[in-house]
Design an enzyme around this catalytic site. Sequence first.
Site, PDB file in Angstrom:
ATOM      1  N   ARG A 237       0.847  -1.186   0.000  1.00 16.80           N
ATOM      2  CA  ARG A 237       0.000   0.000   0.000  1.00 16.80           C
ATOM      3  C   ARG A 237       0.886   1.240   0.000  1.00 16.80           C
ATOM      4  O   ARG A 237       1.869   1.318   0.743  1.00 16.80           O
ATOM      5  CB  ARG A 237      -0.918   0.023   1.222  1.00 16.80           C
ATOM      6  CG  ARG A 237      -2.136  -0.899   1.123  1.00 16.80           C
ATOM      7  CD  ARG A 237      -3.122  -0.365   0.096  1.00 16.80           C
ATOM      8  NE  ARG A 237      -4.396  -1.061   0.092  1.00 16.80           N
ATOM      9  CZ  ARG A 237      -4.722  -2.027  -0.743  1.00 16.80           C
ATOM     10  NH1 ARG A 237      -3.830  -2.457  -1.625  1.00 16.80           N
ATOM     11  NH2 ARG A 237      -5.927  -2.576  -0.704  1.00 16.80           N
ATOM     12  N   GLU A 266      -3.645   7.081  -6.392  1.00 17.85           N
ATOM     13  CA  GLU A 266      -3.640   6.233  -7.580  1.00 17.85           C
ATOM     14  C   GLU A 266      -4.814   6.584  -8.488  1.00 17.85           C
ATOM     15  O   GLU A 266      -5.927   6.758  -7.997  1.00 17.85           O
ATOM     16  CB  GLU A 266      -3.708   4.752  -7.182  1.00 17.85           C
ATOM     17  CG  GLU A 266      -2.483   4.297  -6.410  1.00 17.85           C
ATOM     18  CD  GLU A 266      -2.555   2.833  -5.984  1.00 17.85           C
ATOM     19  OE1 GLU A 266      -3.566   2.155  -6.296  1.00 17.85           O
ATOM     20  OE2 GLU A 266      -1.613   2.377  -5.338  1.00 17.85           O
ATOM     21  N   HIS A 285      -0.098  -0.730  -9.640  1.00 18.62           N
ATOM     22  CA  HIS A 285      -0.859  -1.554  -8.694  1.00 18.62           C
ATOM     23  C   HIS A 285      -1.301  -2.842  -9.393  1.00 18.62           C
ATOM     24  O   HIS A 285      -2.460  -3.242  -9.362  1.00 18.62           O
ATOM     25  CB  HIS A 285      -2.074  -0.790  -8.156  1.00 18.62           C
ATOM     26  CG  HIS A 285      -2.556  -1.326  -6.846  1.00 18.62           C
ATOM     27  ND1 HIS A 285      -3.133  -0.541  -5.884  1.00 18.62           N
ATOM     28  CD2 HIS A 285      -2.547  -2.573  -6.313  1.00 18.62           C
ATOM     29  CE1 HIS A 285      -3.472  -1.249  -4.838  1.00 18.62           C
ATOM     30  NE2 HIS A 285      -3.122  -2.508  -5.077  1.00 18.62           N
TER      31      HIS A 285
END
Length: 310
Positions: A237, A266, A285
């Site tokens: 994270r 993001e 991600h």
Amino acid sequence: MADYRVLVSCPLIQDSMGEYDERLAAHNITYDVVEVDQQLDEDELIDLIDQYHGVIAGDDEFTQRVLETADRLEVISKWGIGTDGIDHEAAEDFGVDVFNTPGVFNDEVSDVVIGYAIMLTRQLHHIDRAIRDDEWICPRGMSLANKTFGVVGVGDIGSAVARRAHAHGMEVLANDIQPIPDNLKEIGVRSVDKQTLFKKSDLVSLNCILNEATRGMVGENELERLGERGYIINTARGGLIQEPALIEALQEGTIAGAALDVFAEEPLPESSPLTEMDTVILGSHNAQNTSEAVKRVNDHAIGNLIEGLP
């Protein structure tokens, strides 16, 4: 049996929802696929959530404000592992069941961590870019064998990372609030405090959950301990690292480099200084994203959704 309407906001399952039409129809479930880039924010969810009995969610912001607006919501089926975007206390208060899919990405994410380690220490990303630009460069890298690899968080994924690092001939240090698993002790993984881990490691991988205890756990002090020959890898994270401190450390050469698959915001804004740094490998991600893993998680998330609807 009641009729249920479900919101599908996780991008990774959206293209596969047709495979589950028959199964969902058998439970009187219809669904809407919403256009989403990475995740829905609080305001976007508030605008539409009151229509739905369930959600197959990505990293959406299920805050208290969202949940108190969700009059019909019965279940949030989180696609994947991390549920830090969900206010669990509010979900419990409003009677919303929350499910996730633990243990499904161990191999996929740990493979990427080691891939990043090799890319960083052998500068493979630099070589690739140079050759494309008609430059023939031969940078001298750093061997992984006999180096020290630190793993912060040795749950399912962190344990898989530790085993892979050991297989590459590295000494492995671990830090976790829980005792390290016996199968890691058997291969020589040692438990140390966080500051010792950063001081002793040549590479550090973050593989812990994001909560109030871990948010911003890596800052100026940790990066200084990692040192100018050290690398940090984050596939967990973005909020685990104090991003301004990381940017400063990279700009000043306090650390050698970083590989980041996750960020505080993001998608990563185009204006981020990280996009201008050649000591950083940037991801989207995406460490978990293989055909095999996606199929496993899709099946699990659909099953959780059905289980959670009364």
